[in-house]
Design a protein around this motif. Structure first.
Motif: not given
Length: 373
Positions: A279-292, A314-326
Motif C-alpha cells: 500500500a505504500y511507496k518507499l519514497a518520492r522526490p520533493w522539488v519545492p517551488s522555493s528550490d526548483p 517502490p518509487y513514484t513522482d511527486m509531479s510529472t515535471a520531476h520524475p523520480w528517475q532524475n
C-alpha cells in the motif's frame, strides 16, 4: 470506521502512552523518596542541579517551569540543558538560532513517558488571520545548531477525520533546521509530514542524526533537505480507512539541494506497516517551488522493508515535471518482502564500490554525534 489497531484519536493514544509509562515504572527513579517528589530521578532537581546550566520542567509544578517553552525562553546563551519530567506537555515549542548546544533529556527510561504534543495543521486558521502553513504547523521547531534530545516523544495529534473542512492536512511533529542536531531514542508521531528534517537556508547543509528512533505517519512523513542519517530506526506506516486504493502514502520525501552531495541515509533500520501489503511507496522526490533545481537524494541500505512497501514500484513522482528517475535514489543490501527486486529498473542499487561513501561517517564528516553517550 476507525482501524481496530489504532485508538480513536491520536490524543487518546498519547495520554494512554504517558500513563502506561508511569504505570510500568518506566521513570528513571521512584516518583517519591523520603516523602518528597522525585520526578527527575537520577538527573537531579532544582535543589541539586546537575550543573548550573540545567533547568527542570515538570507539568505538576516540581521543577523550575511547568512548560517546555517557558524553560526554553529562560535558557539564554549556549550549552543549556533541560530535564523534562514524565508527563504530557500540550504546547508548541520553538528553539531559535541563539540557543546553541542545547540538550533536552527525558527523565524516563522510555520515550513514551515524556510527550510534547499539539494539534495544528497547515490549514488550521491562525488567531490573527490566515493559516499556519506546513512549517507553522510544527509542534516543536528547532533552529539552533548543536541540539540534542534524548528519550522524548514529539507528536502532532491533528487528525483529518476531525477536520473534514480543512484541506491543508500537513501536520508536523518536529521541524529541525540546525546543524549537528541529534535525536537519540526519540519518537515522532503524526500522519502527514511528521518529521521535517530541514535547514535554515537553501545554501546551508545541516547535518542531523537520528539513532534508535521510531517514526510513524502516512504521507511524506520523513521529508526535507537536511543531510540526515537514520541509524537503527523504525519507520511505521499507518492504515488509511479514508482511501479506497493504494498508494496510501510515501515514507520519505527528500528535497536535497543540487549542490549538496549528501541527502538522506537510512541504514540498519526497518520499515513496518499496519496497512495492506504494497500500500505504500518507499519514497518520492520533493522539488519545492522555493528550490526548483533541487535534486533529492535518498540511500536506503542494510534495512528490512516489510510487505507494506510496494516492491514492484517502490518509487513514484511527486509531479510529472520531476520524475523520480532524475533524482538520487539508491538501495544497498536491503532485505524483507518489500525489498525484493522484481523490476530491476524500478530499484536502483548502489554498486559495491560506492557503498563506502554511504556511511554515517561520510555523511556527518568531522561531527561524531555519538560522543558523550
Amino acid at each position: 470506521m476507525p482501524s481496530p489497531h489504532l485508538p480513536v484519536t491520536r490524543r487518546r493514544f498519547l495520554v494512554a502512552s504517558a500513563g502506561a509509562a508511569a504505570a510500568l515504572g518506566l521513570a528513571s527513579a521512584p516518583a517519591r523518596a523520603a516523602g518528597r517528589p522525585r520526578p527527575f530521578g537520577r538527573y537531579g532537581s532544582p535543589d541539586r542541579r546537575l550543573t548550573p546550566q540545567t533547568l527542570y520542567v515538570d507539568p505538576r509544578g516540581h521543577g523550575d517551569f511547568t512548560s517546555v517553552q517557558a524553560a526554553v525562553a529562560a535558557a539564554t546563551g549556549t550549552g543549556r540543558t533541560l530535564v523534562l519530567a514524565p508527563g504530557t506537555y500540550r504546547e508548541t515549542v520553538a528553539v531559535d538560532v541563539s540557543r546553541q548546544e542545547m540538550t533536552w533529556i527525558g527523565a524516563c527510561e522510555d520515550p513514551r513517558g515524556v510527550v510534547i504534543v499539539h494539534d495544528n495543521a497547515a490549514g488550521t486558521p491562525k488567531p490573527g488571520g490566515g493559516t499556519h502553513g506546513t512549517s507553522g504547523s510544527a509542534t516543536t521547531t528547532v533552529q539552533a545548531d548543536g541540539f540534542t534530545a534524548h528519550r522524548i516523544t514529539f507528536a502532532n495529534d491533528w487528525l483529518r477525520a476531525d477536520h473534514p473542512d480543512i484541506s491543508g492536512t500537513q501536520a508536523v511533529a518536529l521541524k529541525v533546521q540546525g546543524d549537528r542536531s541529534a535525536f537519540l531514542h526519540c519518537r515522532f508521531l503524526g500522519h502527514q509530514d511528521t518529521l521535517y528534517a530541514y535547514s535554515t537556508a537553501l545554501g546551508t547543509f545541516a547535518r542531523q542524526y537520528f539513532a534508535h528512533c521510531y517514526v510513524e505517519g502516512d504521507v511524506d512523513f520523513v521529508f526535507g533537505r537536511a543531510t540526515a542519517v537514520y541509524e537503527h530506526c523504525h519507520f511505521h506506516t499507518l492504515d488509511r480507512t479514508d482511501l479506497a486504493a493504494a498508494p496510501y502514502g510515501f515514507v520519505f520525501a527528500p528535497s536535497t539541494a543540487v549542490a549538496n552531495p549528501r541527502g538522506y541515509l537510512v541504514t540498519r533500520s526497518r520499515v513496518t506497516s499496519e496497512a495492506p501489503d504494497a500500500a505504500y511507496k518507499l519514497a518520492r522526490p520533493w522539488v519545492p517551488s522555493s528550490d526548483p533545481t533541487a535534486r533529492p537524494m535518498l540511500t536506503v541500505r542494510d534495512t528490512w522493508l516489510g510487505p507494506g512497501i510496494d516492491a514492484v514500484a517502490p518509487y513514484t513522482d511527486m509531479s510529472t515535471a520531476h520524475p523520480w528517475q532524475n533524482h538520487r535514489f539508491a538501495e544497498y543490501r536491503n532485505t524483507g518482502p518489500g525489498a525484493v527486486v522484481t523490476v530491476a529498473e524500478n530499484r536502483p542499487q548502489l554498486p559495491d564500490e560506492q557503498a563506502g561513501s554511504a556511511t554515517r561517517e561520510a555523511y556527518l564528516g568531522d561531527w561524531d554525534p555519538r560522543k558523550g553517550w
